[in-house]
Each structure stands twice: as structure tokens, then as C-alpha cells.
Design a protein around this motif. Sequence first.
Motif, PDB file in Angstrom:
ATOM      1  N   LEU A  33      64.996 -96.513  20.128  1.00  0.00           N
ATOM      2  CA  LEU A  33      65.621 -97.452  21.060  1.00  0.00           C
ATOM      3  C   LEU A  33      67.119 -97.538  20.810  1.00  0.00           C
ATOM      4  N   ASN A  34      67.831 -97.958  21.846  1.00  0.00           N
ATOM      5  CA  ASN A  34      69.226 -98.328  21.640  1.00  0.00           C
ATOM      6  C   ASN A  34      69.305 -99.856  21.654  1.00  0.00           C
ATOM      7  N   THR A  35      70.468-100.401  21.392  1.00  0.00           N
ATOM      8  CA  THR A  35      70.586-101.855  21.275  1.00  0.00           C
ATOM      9  C   THR A  35      70.286-102.580  22.588  1.00  0.00           C
ATOM     10  N   SER A  36      70.614-101.981  23.708  1.00  0.00           N
ATOM     11  CA  SER A  36      70.325-102.609  24.999  1.00  0.00           C
ATOM     12  C   SER A  36      68.826-102.678  25.247  1.00  0.00           C
ATOM     13  N   GLU A  37      68.129-101.593  24.961  1.00  0.00           N
ATOM     14  CA  GLU A  37      66.676-101.571  25.134  1.00  0.00           C
ATOM     15  C   GLU A  37      66.020-102.580  24.195  1.00  0.00           C
ATOM     16  N   PHE A  38      66.494-102.633  22.963  1.00  0.00           N
ATOM     17  CA  PHE A  38      65.957-103.580  22.005  1.00  0.00           C
ATOM     18  C   PHE A  38      66.174-105.020  22.477  1.00  0.00           C
ATOM     19  N   ALA A  39      67.365-105.303  23.014  1.00  0.00           N
ATOM     20  CA  ALA A  39      67.672-106.660  23.498  1.00  0.00           C
ATOM     21  C   ALA A  39      66.704-107.079  24.604  1.00  0.00           C
ATOM     22  N   VAL A  40      66.405-106.154  25.508  1.00  0.00           N
ATOM     23  CA  VAL A  40      65.471-106.455  26.597  1.00  0.00           C
ATOM     24  C   VAL A  40      64.078-106.718  26.031  1.00  0.00           C
ATOM     25  N   LEU A  41      63.593-105.851  25.149  1.00  0.00           N
ATOM     26  CA  LEU A  41      62.259-106.031  24.572  1.00  0.00           C
ATOM     27  C   LEU A  41      62.168-107.329  23.759  1.00  0.00           C
ATOM     28  N   GLU A  42      63.208-107.633  23.028  1.00  0.00           N
ATOM     29  CA  GLU A  42      63.229-108.855  22.224  1.00  0.00           C
ATOM     30  C   GLU A  42      63.172-110.081  23.122  1.00  0.00           C
ATOM     31  N   LEU A  43      63.924-110.064  24.209  1.00  0.00           N
ATOM     32  CA  LEU A  43      63.917-111.181  25.155  1.00  0.00           C
ATOM     33  C   LEU A  43      62.532-111.356  25.765  1.00  0.00           C
ATOM     34  N   LEU A  44      61.939-110.273  26.218  1.00  0.00           N
ATOM     35  CA  LEU A  44      60.623-110.351  26.839  1.00  0.00           C
ATOM     36  C   LEU A  44      59.555-110.805  25.838  1.00  0.00           C
ATOM     37  N   TYR A  45      59.687-110.378  24.605  1.00  0.00           N
ATOM     38  CA  TYR A  45      58.733-110.782  23.566  1.00  0.00           C
ATOM     39  C   TYR A  45      58.775-112.300  23.349  1.00  0.00           C
ATOM     40  N   HIS A  46      59.991-112.841  23.293  1.00  0.00           N
ATOM     41  CA  HIS A  46      60.144-114.264  22.995  1.00  0.00           C
ATOM     42  C   HIS A  46      60.025-115.170  24.220  1.00  0.00           C
ATOM     43  N   LYS A  47      60.409-114.676  25.394  1.00  0.00           N
ATOM     44  CA  LYS A  47      60.431-115.523  26.587  1.00  0.00           C
ATOM     45  C   LYS A  47      59.325-115.208  27.582  1.00  0.00           C
ATOM     46  N   GLY A  48      58.650-114.070  27.427  1.00  0.00           N
ATOM     47  CA  GLY A  48      57.621-113.691  28.389  1.00  0.00           C
ATOM     48  C   GLY A  48      58.243-113.090  29.643  1.00  0.00           C
ATOM     49  N   LYS A  49      57.474-113.067  30.708  1.00  0.00           N
ATOM     50  CA  LYS A  49      57.938-112.456  31.960  1.00  0.00           C
ATOM     51  C   LYS A  49      59.255-113.071  32.408  1.00  0.00           C
ATOM     52  N   HIS A  53      67.225-110.587  37.124  1.00  0.00           N
ATOM     53  CA  HIS A  53      68.389-111.491  37.085  1.00  0.00           C
ATOM     54  C   HIS A  53      68.389-112.307  35.788  1.00  0.00           C
ATOM     55  N   GLN A  54      67.239-112.833  35.386  1.00  0.00           N
ATOM     56  CA  GLN A  54      67.156-113.620  34.148  1.00  0.00           C
ATOM     57  C   GLN A  54      67.458-112.750  32.924  1.00  0.00           C
ATOM     58  N   ILE A  55      66.938-111.531  32.929  1.00  0.00           N
ATOM     59  CA  ILE A  55      67.197-110.624  31.806  1.00  0.00           C
ATOM     60  C   ILE A  55      68.691-110.316  31.723  1.00  0.00           C
ATOM     61  N   CYS A  56      69.289-109.999  32.857  1.00  0.00           N
ATOM     62  CA  CYS A  56      70.727-109.690  32.889  1.00  0.00           C
ATOM     63  C   CYS A  56      71.542-110.854  32.341  1.00  0.00           C
ATOM     64  N   ARG A  57      71.198-112.056  32.764  1.00  0.00           N
ATOM     65  CA  ARG A  57      71.939-113.236  32.337  1.00  0.00           C
ATOM     66  C   ARG A  57      71.797-113.445  30.827  1.00  0.00           C
ATOM     67  N   ASN A  58      70.614-113.195  30.302  1.00  0.00           N
ATOM     68  CA  ASN A  58      70.373-113.436  28.876  1.00  0.00           C
ATOM     69  C   ASN A  58      70.918-112.355  27.959  1.00  0.00           C
ATOM     70  N   VAL A  59      70.959-111.119  28.411  1.00  0.00           N
ATOM     71  CA  VAL A  59      71.474-110.049  27.547  1.00  0.00           C
ATOM     72  C   VAL A  59      72.857-109.580  27.978  1.00  0.00           C
ATOM     73  N   LEU A  60      73.438-110.277  28.942  1.00  0.00           N
ATOM     74  CA  LEU A  60      74.820-110.041  29.374  1.00  0.00           C
ATOM     75  C   LEU A  60      75.083-108.601  29.826  1.00  0.00           C
ATOM     76  N   MET A  61      74.287-108.169  30.812  1.00  0.00           N
ATOM     77  CA  MET A  61      74.444-106.831  31.385  1.00  0.00           C
ATOM     78  C   MET A  61      74.425-106.896  32.895  1.00  0.00           C
ATOM     79  N   ALA A  62      75.023-105.889  33.512  1.00  0.00           N
ATOM     80  CA  ALA A  62      75.007-105.782  34.967  1.00  0.00           C
ATOM     81  C   ALA A  62      73.626-105.351  35.436  1.00  0.00           C
ATOM     82  N   SER A  63      73.275-105.751  36.657  1.00  0.00           N
ATOM     83  CA  SER A  63      71.925-105.458  37.152  1.00  0.00           C
ATOM     84  C   SER A  63      71.660-103.962  37.304  1.00  0.00           C
ATOM     85  N   GLY A  64      72.675-103.179  37.665  1.00  0.00           N
ATOM     86  CA  GLY A  64      72.497-101.730  37.782  1.00  0.00           C
ATOM     87  C   GLY A  64      72.124-101.101  36.453  1.00  0.00           C
ATOM     88  N   SER A  65      72.796-101.510  35.404  1.00  0.00           N
ATOM     89  CA  SER A  65      72.478-101.014  34.061  1.00  0.00           C
ATOM     90  C   SER A  65      71.097-101.476  33.635  1.00  0.00           C
TER      91      SER A  65
END
Length: 77
Positions: A33-49, A53-65
Motif C-alpha cells: 500500500l501507499n500512504t493514501s491507500e492506507f489512509a482510506v482503509l484506516e478511515l473505513l476500518y474505524h468509521k465504517g461505510k 465525499h466523506q472520505i475525501c474530506r477526512n483524508v484531505l484529497m481531491a475526489s478525482g484522486s
Amino acid sequence: MNESLAITSFLTFIKASKLITDKLKENIATYGLNTSEFAVLELLYHKGKQTIHQICRNVLMASGSMTYIIDKLEKRN
């Protein structure tokens, strides 16, 4: 605290932060994994579905990325 000590302390903090970040990236990479992928998985693990838009806001990334990252993660299950 004098200015010289403040600058030295700040630089020491920056160097320590870089060392920690580098070790984290190295550890995350062992899982393919890279750090962006890890951030997404970590968020989903702790917050669920979450919406993209919510993922982008929490991991500070653009929606295209984020769409690209999520597509990559889904392909790997």
C-alpha cells in the motif's frame, strides 16, 4: 526561550517527524500500500461505510484522486 534554541528545537522536530514518516511509509509499503491507500482503509476500518465525499474530506484529497485510489483498492479486494 531564546530564538536560537527555538529554531534548533523546531529543526529537531522537523527531522524527527521526517524519520517517523519515512518509517511509516516503509512499513505501509510492506503491505503493498501507499500512504493514501492506507489512509482510506484506516478511515473505513474505524468509521465504517463512507461516501467518497466523506472520505475525501477526512483524508484531505481531491475526489478525482480518491476515485482512482478506491478503484485500485477494490480491484485488490
